[in-house]
Design an enzyme around this catalytic site. Structure first.
Site, short mmCIF file in Angstrom:
data_model
loop_
_atom_site.label_atom_id
_atom_site.label_comp_id
_atom_site.label_asym_id
_atom_site.label_seq_id
_atom_site.Cartn_x
_atom_site.Cartn_y
_atom_site.Cartn_z
N LYS A 344 0.80 -1.22 0.00
CA LYS A 344 0.00 0.00 0.00
C LYS A 344 0.84 1.28 0.00
O LYS A 344 2.03 1.27 0.31
CB LYS A 344 -0.99 -0.01 1.16
CG LYS A 344 -2.14 -0.99 0.89
CD LYS A 344 -3.30 -0.85 1.84
CE LYS A 344 -4.48 -1.73 1.36
NZ LYS A 344 -5.59 -1.72 2.30
N ARG A 378 -4.29 -10.11 4.40
CA ARG A 378 -4.69 -10.06 2.99
C ARG A 378 -3.48 -9.55 2.20
O ARG A 378 -3.06 -8.40 2.35
CB ARG A 378 -5.90 -9.13 2.82
CG ARG A 378 -6.48 -9.10 1.42
CD ARG A 378 -7.73 -8.23 1.38
NE ARG A 378 -8.33 -8.22 0.04
CZ ARG A 378 -7.98 -7.37 -0.92
NH1 ARG A 378 -7.04 -6.45 -0.70
NH2 ARG A 378 -8.56 -7.43 -2.11
#
Length: 400
Positions: A344, A378
């Site tokens: 991210k 995840r």
């Protein structure tokens, strides 16, 4: 507001402890005194009625605990900060003290948080499955069947490549495959239901009879949940925490699916325009508590639900790091924590790395997440993160 309780996470330094305590509503003078006392713990009780707050305040004062009461940042109730040694907190929240219907469940949760070394829930049960998350961390492999996801957009847009990648991730150690048909990266435009169904349903159908692990679908649309659960999926991963589609709760309840509720502020196309919080932990905990309440009201039992603090969704770099430092505070919600940090933007900003250079930054967040109570991760890089999570788990939670 739904009453909740959490234990303020231990801070890295006295200065950081004072900041966390003041943010939580403890007066600055009291915060400085408590920060100097390493044996003190702080319980934060939020969403209390005035009578409930007065009752707990009186009990805390009686037993010698430090108390500070403020109006909750999230509105609709009082926040009570009770700071004391473990022994005093056990006395304050003992079952004998609480016989009022509204306070007894809260006190019971407080006692369980105080008594357990690892208070996060470890069972996720849905359909015919029951995942014991205490044995080892759960790895959820990301499979984006989109042309525009931030990291792997267009890589698995072809159905046959998507199926091959899912099978490969299972072989690499994934416990769940999470299929997404709509990019939720910052500033991404929405995708209509028909297009999302065209992308996702054929992949679910192709994998349902070939995978031995459950299929999750990353969607906030009730129609997609109904179609994909009928096609063989078993988990609905809702980035909106049941807030974008009024029919979502009923769709999940009727299907018997597992559910992930995530915190976000705003929709993906606008969420990064508002990333400031007075108290980010209070806001995220309150939001997720409300999501759990919505699920229960729809007939979805707690055992089917997992919570996700929503790293990167409506949060600044500093906000994401704050949540990671204080992950253990989510144990107060009583459900397993899913962490989605893989590749991210905040990792790129901290390290100065592009998307394809964030493997080690992601690994650091997974290892820290294991140590601080998260149990589902995840990730894009399944094989590498399987090893990272398992090694961190072996260190943090030695086998009996």
């Amino acid at each position: 507001m739904i009453p909740s309780v959490r234990v303020l996470a231990a801070a890295a330094s006295p200065g950081e402890a004072v900041r966390c305590l003041v943010t939580a509503g403890v007066g600055e003078e009291a915060a400085r005194s408590l920060a100097a006392n390493g044996s003190a713990r702080v319980l934060l009780l939020e969403g209390l009625g005035a009578d409930e707050a007065r009752t707990i305040s009186a009990l805390a004062a009686l037993h010698g605990g430090a108390v500070d009461t403020v109006h909750s940042v999230s509105g609709g109730g009082h926040r009570l900060a009770v700071a004391a040694s473990l022994q005093i907190l056990r006395s304050i929240f003992s079952p004998q003290q609480f016989n009022q219907p509204g306070l007894a469940p809260l006190a019971d949760r407080a006692m369980r948080l105080l008594e357990q070394e690892s208070p996060s829930a470890t069972l996720w049960a849905f359909g015919r499955r029951s995942l014991d998350l205490s044995r080892r961390p759960c790895i959820m492999g990301i499979l984006n069947v989109t042309p525009d996801s931030f990291s792997d957009g267009n890589t698995y847009f072809d159905r046959f490549r998507a199926v091959d990648r899912a099978l490969e991730m299972e072989a690499e150690g994934a416990d769940i495959i999470d299929i997404g048909g709509e990019s939720t990266r910052p500033f991404s435009p929405p995708v209509d239901v028909d297009e999302e169904l065209r992308r996702v349903v054929p992949v679910v159908e192709a994998l349902a009879g070939r995978l031995s692990i459950p299929i999750s679908v990353d969607t906030y649309k009730a129609a997609v949940v109904r179609a994909t659960m009928n096609a063989g999926a078993e988990i609905a991963n809702d980035i909106s925490g049941l807030t974008f589609d009024d029919a979502m709760s009923a769709a999940v309840a009727e299907s018997g699916a597992g559910l992930v509720v995530m915190h976000t502020r705003g929709t993906p196309d606008s969420m990064q325009l508002s990333t400031g919080y007075d108290d980010i932990m209070a806001d995220v905990v309150s939001f997720l508590g409300q999501s759990l309440h919505r699920a229960r009201a729809a007939g979805i039992p707690d055992e089917r639900v997992v919570i996700d603090p929503g790293i990167g969704f409506g949060k600044s770099v500093a906000g994401n790091l704050e949540i990671l430092r204080r992950l253990s505070e989510f144990a107060g919600l009583g459900r397993p924590v899913l962490l989605g940090t893989s590749r991210k933007t905040f990792i790129g900003k901290v390290l100065g790395r592009e998307v394809d250079e964030r493997l080690f930054g992601t690994a650091a967040t997974v290892a820290l997440g294991v140590a601080r109570g998260a149990s589902i991760f995840r990730v894009h890089d399944v094989k590498a993160m399987r090893d990272v999570a398992d090694m961190a788990h072996a260190i943090a939670y030695p086998a009996d």
